[in-house]
Design a protein around this motif. Structure first.
Motif, short mmCIF file in Angstrom:
data_model
loop_
_atom_site.label_atom_id
_atom_site.label_comp_id
_atom_site.label_asym_id
_atom_site.label_seq_id
_atom_site.Cartn_x
_atom_site.Cartn_y
_atom_site.Cartn_z
N ARG A 85 136.69 -3.72 -6.27
CA ARG A 85 135.60 -4.66 -5.97
C ARG A 85 134.48 -3.97 -5.21
O ARG A 85 133.29 -4.18 -5.50
CB ARG A 85 136.14 -5.83 -5.14
N ASP A 86 134.84 -3.14 -4.23
CA ASP A 86 133.82 -2.46 -3.44
C ASP A 86 132.98 -1.50 -4.30
O ASP A 86 131.76 -1.43 -4.14
CB ASP A 86 134.48 -1.69 -2.30
N VAL A 87 133.63 -0.78 -5.20
CA VAL A 87 132.85 0.15 -6.03
C VAL A 87 132.06 -0.58 -7.11
O VAL A 87 130.97 -0.13 -7.50
CB VAL A 87 133.77 1.23 -6.66
N PHE A 88 132.57 -1.72 -7.59
CA PHE A 88 131.80 -2.51 -8.55
C PHE A 88 130.51 -3.04 -7.92
O PHE A 88 129.49 -3.19 -8.60
CB PHE A 88 132.62 -3.67 -9.08
N ASP A 89 130.56 -3.32 -6.61
CA ASP A 89 129.37 -3.81 -5.93
C ASP A 89 128.29 -2.74 -5.79
O ASP A 89 127.14 -3.07 -5.48
CB ASP A 89 129.74 -4.32 -4.53
N THR A 90 128.65 -1.47 -6.00
CA THR A 90 127.66 -0.40 -5.86
C THR A 90 126.86 -0.16 -7.14
O THR A 90 125.95 0.67 -7.13
CB THR A 90 128.36 0.93 -5.47
N VAL A 91 127.21 -0.83 -8.22
CA VAL A 91 126.46 -0.65 -9.47
C VAL A 91 125.04 -1.19 -9.29
O VAL A 91 124.86 -2.34 -8.89
CB VAL A 91 127.16 -1.38 -10.63
N PRO A 92 124.02 -0.39 -9.56
CA PRO A 92 122.63 -0.87 -9.39
C PRO A 92 122.36 -2.07 -10.29
O PRO A 92 122.68 -2.04 -11.50
CB PRO A 92 121.79 0.34 -9.81
N PRO A 93 121.80 -3.14 -9.76
CA PRO A 93 121.49 -4.31 -10.60
C PRO A 93 120.59 -3.98 -11.78
O PRO A 93 120.68 -4.62 -12.83
CB PRO A 93 120.81 -5.27 -9.62
N MET A 94 119.74 -2.96 -11.63
CA MET A 94 118.83 -2.61 -12.71
C MET A 94 119.59 -2.19 -13.97
O MET A 94 119.16 -2.49 -15.09
CB MET A 94 117.88 -1.49 -12.26
N LEU A 95 120.72 -1.48 -13.78
CA LEU A 95 121.50 -1.05 -14.94
C LEU A 95 122.04 -2.26 -15.71
O LEU A 95 121.96 -2.32 -16.94
CB LEU A 95 122.64 -0.15 -14.50
N LYS A 96 122.58 -3.21 -14.97
CA LYS A 96 123.14 -4.39 -15.63
C LYS A 96 122.04 -5.25 -16.26
O LYS A 96 122.21 -5.77 -17.37
CB LYS A 96 123.96 -5.20 -14.62
N GLU A 97 120.92 -5.38 -15.56
CA GLU A 97 119.82 -6.17 -16.11
C GLU A 97 119.26 -5.51 -17.38
O GLU A 97 118.87 -6.21 -18.33
CB GLU A 97 118.74 -6.33 -15.06
N SER A 98 119.24 -4.19 -17.39
CA SER A 98 118.75 -3.50 -18.59
C SER A 98 119.68 -3.75 -19.76
O SER A 98 119.23 -3.94 -20.90
CB SER A 98 118.65 -2.00 -18.31
N ALA A 99 121.00 -3.74 -19.48
CA ALA A 99 121.96 -4.00 -20.55
C ALA A 99 121.83 -5.43 -21.07
O ALA A 99 121.86 -5.67 -22.28
CB ALA A 99 123.38 -3.73 -20.05
N TYR A 100 121.67 -6.36 -20.15
CA TYR A 100 121.46 -7.75 -20.59
C TYR A 100 120.16 -7.88 -21.38
O TYR A 100 120.06 -8.67 -22.33
CB TYR A 100 121.43 -8.69 -19.39
#
Length: 331
Positions: free
Chosen positions: A204-219
């Motif tokens: 959970r702690d390392v998943f929280d470190t994923v930059p939101p920009m990466l996920k938003e770009s994928a979406y």
């Protein structure tokens, strides 16, 4: 004119001297701090070397008496002073493997739910519950497993599993015999419960470190939630996830009291996971205070050395894996 310039020169000179004295103090402090931390690191190495040396010295009588047969026999008879480490090694490896096979997917699934899918109002309660699971002492897990969990398995789950796989090849051997309640499978399930919080919390702690920009770009390019998790979140954090898994594996390999309560403590290898067995740590905890004679004590120290080496090899493999992943990410 001269009188005006001289005070400025003296003031500048005193400021330079003050800075020089401060720099010397800082340099001395840095040197002291470096020596202090270096001494702490060397102390750790000395302690580790002392542990290894004492284990090797204490186990030599057993290795000299039994040779390689100590690793390949399961006889453990203090009366005749015949000892073999195969049964404890088997129990340690099997219980840890089953526990990790259960705890790793569950822990990663919990972490994904908390970081990507869970409503904000439930994240804190669920996260706190996971942290509380990690803080429960192992002996409490052992007592709960012996008096509550094992009777439940004996009465409900084990008879059902035995009947379910009675006519299935291979599986009927893995789940054969009377439902004792305690045994290899029970110890593995207890270990899985104990390891789960470590895997889930670190993931959970390392998943929280994923930059939101990466996920938003994928979406933004049309990826689904599952595709974002599988192709963005997990690859980005795989080094941390593997570290958490190895931390949990180290806990599973060395767990003592909880396993001692529910594994049955039988120095015997059985194909059935429902049968009683033993682990290295459980054998040492059960018998060290009753060990009479140098050979008996040496045999217990020898299996402790084997557990140390198993843990060392596992952590070394984990470190190599992490280094390779870091090199791949660098490329």
């Amino acid at each position: 004119m001269t009188e005006t310039v001289m005070p400025h020169i003296s003031t500048a000179g005193s400021a330079v001297e003050s800075r020089a004295r401060a720099a010397k103090r800082f340099a001395a402090g840095d040197k002291f701090f470096r020596l202090l931390t270096q001494s702490a690191a060397l102390a750790v190495l000395l302690i580790l070397g002392g542990v290894i040396g004492s284990l090797i010295k204490g186990s030599m009588p057993a290795f000299q008496a039994f040779g390689l047969g100590f690793f390949t026999t399961q006889v453990w008879n203090p009366v005749t002073e015949k000892f073999g480490a195969l049964a404890p090694i088997y129990g340690t490896v099997v219980t840890s493997a089953i526990a990790m096979a259960i705890a790793v997917p569950l822990g990663i699934g919990v972490a994904v739910f908390l970081t990507e899918l869970c409503p904000p109002s439930l994240r804190r309660p669920i996260g706190t519950a996971i942290e509380l699971l990690a803080g429960i002492p192992s002996i409490i897990y052992g007592i709960w497993g012996l008096f509550i969990f094992a009777p439940f398995l004996q009465q409900y789950l084990q008879p059902f599993v035995i009947a379910l796989f009675a006519n299935v090849p291979v599986m009927n051997s893995l789940f054969a015999g009377p439902p004792y309640g305690i045994g290899i499978l029970t110890a593995s399930l207890i270990l899985a419960i104990m390891v789960l919080p470590f895997v889930a919390s670190i993931s959970r702690d390392v998943f929280d470190t994923v930059p939101p920009m990466l996920k938003e770009s994928a979406y933004g390019i049309g990826c689904t939630k599952w595709e974002v998790i599988w192709n963005v979140v997990i690859p980005y954090t795989r080094v941390g996830v593997i570290g958490g898994v190895m931390l949990g594996l180290g806990r599973a390999l060395g767990e003592t009291m909880a396993v001692t309560f529910v594994i049955g403590n039988a120095h015997k290898i059985n194909a059935s996971l429902l049968a009683p067995g033993t682990t290295i740590s459980a054998s040492i905890a059960n018998e060290f205070t009753e060990a009479v004679g140098s050979l008996y004590t040496s045999s217990l120290i020898a299996i402790g050395l084997i557990l140390f080496m198993i843990t060392f090899v596992v952590l070394a493999i984990a470190r190599i894996m992490l280094m390779r992943l870091e090199m791949q990410q660098g490329k």
